[in-house]
Design an enzyme around this catalytic site. Structure first.
Site, PDB file in Angstrom:
ATOM      1  N   ASN A 108       0.846  -1.195   0.000  1.00 20.54           N
ATOM      2  CA  ASN A 108       0.000   0.000   0.000  1.00 20.54           C
ATOM      3  C   ASN A 108       0.881   1.244   0.000  1.00 20.54           C
ATOM      4  OD1 ASN A 108       0.400   0.966   2.868  1.00 20.54           O
ATOM      5  ND2 ASN A 108      -0.300  -1.126   3.223  1.00 20.54           N
ATOM      6  N   LYS A 163       8.344 -17.666  -9.612  1.00 17.25           N
ATOM      7  CA  LYS A 163       7.552 -16.628 -10.268  1.00 17.25           C
ATOM      8  C   LYS A 163       6.395 -17.255 -11.059  1.00 17.25           C
ATOM      9  CE  LYS A 163       7.787 -12.920 -13.576  1.00 17.25           C
ATOM     10  NZ  LYS A 163       8.364 -12.529 -14.837  1.00 17.25           N
ATOM     11  N   PRO A 201      -3.281 -11.360  11.286  1.00 20.27           N
ATOM     12  CA  PRO A 201      -3.583 -11.018  12.686  1.00 20.27           C
ATOM     13  C   PRO A 201      -3.766  -9.512  12.813  1.00 20.27           C
ATOM     14  CG  PRO A 201      -1.252 -11.605  12.418  1.00 20.27           C
ATOM     15  CD  PRO A 201      -1.937 -11.932  11.124  1.00 20.27           C
ATOM     16  N   LYS A 240     -11.664  -2.414  18.891  1.00 17.24           N
ATOM     17  CA  LYS A 240     -10.321  -2.959  19.124  1.00 17.24           C
ATOM     18  C   LYS A 240      -9.870  -2.733  20.566  1.00 17.24           C
ATOM     19  CE  LYS A 240      -8.817  -2.378  14.338  1.00 17.24           C
ATOM     20  NZ  LYS A 240      -7.653  -2.628  13.473  1.00 17.24           N
TER      21      LYS A 240
HETATM   22  O1  C5P Z   1      -8.982  -1.833  10.956  1.00 13.96           O
HETATM   23  P1  C5P Z   1      -7.963  -0.885  10.426  1.00 13.96           P
HETATM   24  O2  C5P Z   1      -6.917  -1.564   9.582  1.00 13.96           O
HETATM   25  O3  C5P Z   1      -8.511   0.331   9.755  1.00 13.96           O
HETATM   26  O4  C5P Z   1      -7.252  -0.349  11.748  1.00 13.96           O
HETATM   27  C1  C5P Z   1      -6.181   0.526  11.713  1.00 13.96           C
HETATM   28  C2  C5P Z   1      -5.347   0.388  12.953  1.00 13.96           C
HETATM   29  O5  C5P Z   1      -5.138  -0.982  13.245  1.00 13.96           O
HETATM   30  C3  C5P Z   1      -3.985   0.972  12.759  1.00 13.96           C
HETATM   31  O6  C5P Z   1      -3.522   1.456  14.005  1.00 13.96           O
HETATM   32  C4  C5P Z   1      -3.161  -0.215  12.287  1.00 13.96           C
HETATM   33  O7  C5P Z   1      -1.792  -0.027  12.580  1.00 13.96           O
HETATM   34  C5  C5P Z   1      -3.768  -1.340  13.086  1.00 13.96           C
HETATM   35  N1  C5P Z   1      -3.758  -2.659  12.439  1.00 13.96           N
HETATM   36  C6  C5P Z   1      -2.993  -3.682  12.967  1.00 13.96           C
HETATM   37  N2  C5P Z   1      -3.021  -4.938  12.396  1.00 13.96           N
HETATM   38  C7  C5P Z   1      -3.775  -5.176  11.312  1.00 13.96           C
HETATM   39  C8  C5P Z   1      -4.558  -4.159  10.761  1.00 13.96           C
HETATM   40  C9  C5P Z   1      -4.529  -2.907  11.337  1.00 13.96           C
HETATM   41  O8  C5P Z   1      -2.299  -3.459  13.953  1.00 13.96           O
HETATM   42  N3  C5P Z   1      -3.773  -6.386  10.786  1.00 13.96           N
END
Ligand code: C5P
Length: 405
Positions: free
Chosen positions: A216, A295, A313, A349
């Site tokens: 990303n 590949k 996770p 969360k």
């Molecule tokens: O659910 P979302 O991805 O929008 O949440 C964003 C927050 O969750 C951010 O702080 C990101 O660093 C954290 N995050 C994480 N592990 C993931 C997905 C997001 O720690 N697998």
């Protein structure tokens, strides 16, 4: 500010005259150092007239050294700017050579160095030059990308020195960011001195095969700015970062990872010792179930292919669910209804705090400035658009207030 302006051999050397004028006009002191190549293009006297100081050009000239020795000169400068920076100078700096005054000064300084490379487009594109630039960036030198356009040699392409006004603004911008970091760092000392802070930053890359991945556009700038300001404030900072092109801030322990699972493993190892965990990374929500070990081949006549993705996770939610959890701060990058989604995320969360920001057209990722809304269960603070370093300071201030109840 005291600016040491290095001018190297290239036709763009004449533009350094205008740059000198801009610095002087804005009230800065300029000491010009020319290489022997630069003097083939332009007279030292022109720089002397504009800067008000004789040009330095020799390492071994007893008269020049008698005024201010080269080591003293390296210490005198607040900022070193080399414009134009020739391919040769980039190569010498990369190797750490010190065979003339300018390269010796660069080796003998701990001051910030900004380079404005300028050269023929093929010299710029050459793998050797690109490698030199990449290494110098990693070491923390600021490199302004050359502009594209017609070149003095008649060719058209990338390699022109940015205009003096753009270089001037970049130097001013860098100075402002440094001052803001320093200022925020000293204000925040009272709370953050010796606190242990764990931060994640940047994107994660989820491999499809040995050459392709899902990633990303996160640049890592926000997380790195927080790490830098916190370290300035005396915190013990561990920064776990996905693939980014950013130098490690001074005093920060950096752990490089690639995938979400690697990031998770590193966080699991370090969260327990942390007073605060800030999850600024843009973690991929899904990974490819079975990355190919070779590949993937393009198959003739196949118009579609399906990749099976499985959930990664949720690192920040995992930390927030632990009994011995630190104060947990998450980020919520949204394109719409930012605050509502962020509040929902805060609860779901079980975070202590969330920083909501709008991403999308011209906002958020890849930029030097940003706006944030900070939310806890009971408080809210809107931080309008400012530099990521200023934001980092304001964010750490809000975290410290929230941690103290
Ligand atoms: O659910 P979302 O991805 O929008 O949440 C964003 C927050 O969750 C951010 O702080 C990101 O660093 C954290 N995050 C994480 N592990 C993931 C997905 C997001 O720690 N697998």
């Amino acid at each position: 500010m005291k600016i040491l302006l290095g001018v190297t051999g290239g036709i763009a050397a004449y533009k350094a005259l205008e740059l000198t004028r801009l610095f002087v006009k804005a009230g800065h002191q300029v000491q010009v150092v020319m290489t022997s190549g630069a003097k083939e293009f332009i007279q030292p006297l022109s720089f002397q007239a504009l800067s008000g100081h004789p040009v330095r050009d020799s390492l071994f000239d007893a008269n020049q050294e008698a005024g201010m020795g080269h080591i003293e000169l390296a210490r005198w400068a607040d900022q070193i700017v080399i414009a134009p920076a020739s391919a040769e100078t980039l190569a010498k700096l990369r190797m750490g050579r010190a065979d003339d005054l300018l390269t010796t000064l660069c080796l003998a300084t701990d001051r910030p160095i900004m380079l404005a490379p300028a050269m023929n487009r093929l010299m710029w594109r050459n793998a050797a030059t690109q490698e030199n630039v990449a290494v110098l960036k990693q070491r923390g030198l600021d490199i302004l990308p050359p502009a594209s356009g017609e070149q003095a040699c008649g060719e058209v392409g990338e390699g022109r020195m940015p205009e003096p006004q753009a270089i001037f603004e970049a130097v001013m911008h860098a100075e402002k960011a440094r001052l803001q970091t320093q200022q925020a760092g000293s204000e925040l000392k009272a709370f953050w001195q010796n606190k242990a802070l764990l931060i994640t930053a940047g994107p994660t890359y989820e491999d499809i095969d040995p050459v392709r991945f899902i990633g990303n556009r996160s640049s890592g700038k926000m997380g790195f700015a927080i790490a830098e300001v916190a370290a300035k404030a005396g915190a013990q900072v561990i920064l776990i970062t996905g693939p980014v092109a950013l130098p490690t801030p001074e005093g920060v322990k950096r752990i490089d990872v690639r995938s979400a699972r690697q990031m998770f493993a590193a966080v699991q190892q370090h969260y327990a010792a942390a007073d605060c965990f800030i999850s600024a990374a843009a973690v991929a929500d899904f990974r490819v179930e079975q990355p190919a070990s070779q590949k993937l081949k393009k198959q003739q006549d196949v118009e579609e292919m399906t990749l099976t993705l499985v959930k990664n996770p949720d690192i920040v939610a995992w930390v927030a669910a632990q009994d011995n959890k630190p104060f947990v701060v998450g980020f919520a990058a949204e394109t719409n209804d930012v605050v509502d989604y962020a509040k929902d995320k805060l609860r779901r969360k079980k975070l202590d705090m969330i920083c909501a920001n709008q991403v999308g057209e011209g906002q958020g990722f890849e930029r030097d400035d940003n706006a944030l809304t900070l939310l806890t269960e009971t408080s809210e603070k809107v931080l309008p658009t400012m530099s990521k370093h200023e934001l980092a300071g304001a964010l750490l201030r809000f975290v410290s207030q929230s941690m103290q109840g």
